[in-house]
Write a protein that holds these residues in place. Structure first.
Motif, PDB file in Angstrom:
ATOM      1  N   ILE A 130      -8.117   3.857  -4.948  1.00 38.93           N
ATOM      2  CA  ILE A 130      -8.505   2.625  -5.654  1.00 38.93           C
ATOM      3  C   ILE A 130      -8.311   1.416  -4.745  1.00 38.93           C
ATOM      4  O   ILE A 130      -9.176   0.550  -4.635  1.00 38.93           O
ATOM      5  N   ALA A 131      -7.142   1.366  -4.057  1.00 34.58           N
ATOM      6  CA  ALA A 131      -6.840   0.211  -3.199  1.00 34.58           C
ATOM      7  C   ALA A 131      -7.878   0.076  -2.088  1.00 34.58           C
ATOM      8  O   ALA A 131      -8.408  -1.011  -1.852  1.00 34.58           O
ATOM      9  N   LEU A 132      -8.198   1.188  -1.417  1.00 35.18           N
ATOM     10  CA  LEU A 132      -9.151   1.129  -0.309  1.00 35.18           C
ATOM     11  C   LEU A 132     -10.553   0.815  -0.817  1.00 35.18           C
ATOM     12  O   LEU A 132     -11.274   0.005  -0.239  1.00 35.18           O
ATOM     13  N   GLY A 181      -9.440  -0.434 -11.894  1.00 29.80           N
ATOM     14  CA  GLY A 181      -8.264   0.301 -11.426  1.00 29.80           C
ATOM     15  C   GLY A 181      -7.447   0.839 -12.586  1.00 29.80           C
ATOM     16  O   GLY A 181      -7.052   2.008 -12.614  1.00 29.80           O
ATOM     17  N   PHE A 223       0.824  -1.208   0.000  1.00 33.20           N
ATOM     18  CA  PHE A 223       0.000   0.000   0.000  1.00 33.20           C
ATOM     19  C   PHE A 223       0.859   1.260   0.000  1.00 33.20           C
ATOM     20  O   PHE A 223       0.633   2.190  -0.771  1.00 33.20           O
ATOM     21  N   LEU A 228       2.699   2.063  -3.369  1.00 30.49           N
ATOM     22  CA  LEU A 228       1.943   2.322  -4.599  1.00 30.49           C
ATOM     23  C   LEU A 228       2.330   3.675  -5.168  1.00 30.49           C
ATOM     24  O   LEU A 228       2.407   4.669  -4.449  1.00 30.49           O
ATOM     25  N   PHE A 254      -6.896   4.815 -13.672  1.00 28.32           N
ATOM     26  CA  PHE A 254      -5.546   5.367 -13.828  1.00 28.32           C
ATOM     27  C   PHE A 254      -5.347   5.983 -15.207  1.00 28.32           C
ATOM     28  O   PHE A 254      -4.779   7.064 -15.347  1.00 28.32           O
ATOM     29  N   ALA A 300      -4.067   5.938  -6.381  1.00 29.95           N
ATOM     30  CA  ALA A 300      -3.737   4.544  -6.101  1.00 29.95           C
ATOM     31  C   ALA A 300      -4.312   4.110  -4.752  1.00 29.95           C
ATOM     32  O   ALA A 300      -4.914   3.046  -4.632  1.00 29.95           O
TER      33      ALA A 300
END
Lengths: 178, 195
Positions: free
Chosen positions: A143-145, A165, A131, A134, A169, A140
């Protein structure tokens, strides 16, 4: 050629037993041996090989396959892969057999219950490292969360998440936000 | 101190027929080919537990914890263990072949093609977005694992210390994992047999 194969095996077979918790445990030692001791790869080549393995599918430790391939072509790739994977595969097979012979023994439950919090801590630590590394903040991280929340509450298809994702981006890049 | 189980039992679940060797091979191959950005074991969790239901979640997490403690890469350890558990030696061989052989061929092909692909900056941008989304798999599995830990001080402290030591302070795994592991297993053992 035969000598190269032998030295690849001589390097990776013993290292195989030190990959506790995953291939990253031996990364520093592999780098020291491959770049510093054997001069098979330069520092830059090693970094490239590692970057390619991060971007490729499959177990992260396949960078060792690439080292073998650099050193001695296809036979080298096979030797390095077999050397790093096979010894512990055989070991784990026998431990699994031993484990199932004593199923539900009290010491076994102590092991399983005791290792669980360590395993959870390791997985979450890995997530933390991924994390924080990234690129392309804050998109980023968002998107991850967001995809974690989706996947946690609902069995979302991970490929849809990956595609989403990538699309976000590319869109952000188009608008020069990344 | 009373003994307590730390999670729900899965006894009521309907039996699911064991997979064939080729099903196992292709499943592990698919996971090997599709997981990227780290966290292959979380993709396995999704396939084996959540999609196929071959193994209960509890047993998967137990196995994962053991496989992390053993020498060897987590994914190949899980492949051997799960393969053996489901189909004996044939299962272990199919699962390992699936997760190692094809992905290792593909990585060499990617290395050959890499020089060409890297000329397009958009490839890198798209990959960055996909990698960010890929964090969801290990993250979501890690959360599920932490929810299955008994909510008493010692296990929670072990999890937190492991997380901080490895993730935040970047201490060497080779020291942290054995120390936390031994301490935690010893504690559980003392809980079971006082004195």
């Amino acid at each position: 050629m035969g000598k190269m194969i032998a030295s690849l095996l001589a390097l990776f077979v013993p290292l195989s037993f030190f990959t506790i918790g995953g291939g990253n445990a031996i990364l520093a030692e592999v780098q020291r041996q491959v770049v510093g001791v054997h001069h098979w790869l330069t520092q830059t080549e090693f970094a490239d090989v590692f970057a390619i393995s991060r971007m490729s599918p499959g177990p992260g430790s396949l960078y060792i396959t690439l080292i073998g391939w650099h050193v001695a072509g296809v036979p080298g790739a096979i030797a390095a892969t077999v050397g790093i994977f096979l010894p512990t595969i055989i070991l784990t097979y026998f431990i699994a057999g031993f484990w199932s012979r004593f199923e539900k023994a009290p010491w076994q439950e102590s092991f399983e219950t005791g290792l669980k919090p360590v395993a959870a801590g390791l997985v979450l630590a890995g997530v933390f490292v991924l994390f924080t590394n990234l690129g392309g903040a804050p998109w980023a991280q968002i998107i991850a969360l967001g995809s974690t929340a989706l996947l946690f509450v609902k069995r979302t298809n991970p490929f849809l998440l990956l595609a989403a994702g990538a699309t976000i981006f590319l869109t952000a890049h188009q608008w020069q936000l990344v | 101190m009373g003994l307590q189980t730390d999670s729900t039992t899965q006894a009521g679940e309907p039996a699911i027929p064991a997979p064939s060797a080729s099903e196992l091979f292709w499943m592990f191959c698919r996971v090997g080919m599709t997981s990227f950005g780290g966290g292959t074991s979380s993709w396995l969790h999704r396939e084996i537990v959540e999609k196929k239901g071959w193994i209960a979640e509890d047993e998967f997490f137990d196995t994962l914890a053991l496989c992390q403690a053993l020498p060897g890469l987590n994914v190949t350890n899980i492949a051997v263990w799960m393969g053996r558990r489901l189909l004996g030696i044939r299962g272990a061989l199919s699962a390992c072949a699936g997760i190692v052989v094809i992905p290792s061929i593909v990585i060499v092909l990617i290395a050959i093609l890499f020089a060409k692909i890297s000329h397009y900056p958009l490839t890198e941008v798209a990959l960055g977005g996909a990698t960010a989304a890929a964090v969801a798999l290990p993250f979501s599995m890690g959360l599920k694992m932490s929810l299955r830990i008994r909510r008493t001080p010692v296990p929670l402290a072990v999890m937190t210390v492991t997380f901080l030591a490895i993730g935040v302070f970047k201490w060497p795994l080779i020291w942290v994992a054995p120390i936390c592991g031994v301490a935690s297993v010893w504690w559980e053992h003392v809980q079971r047999e006082p004195g």
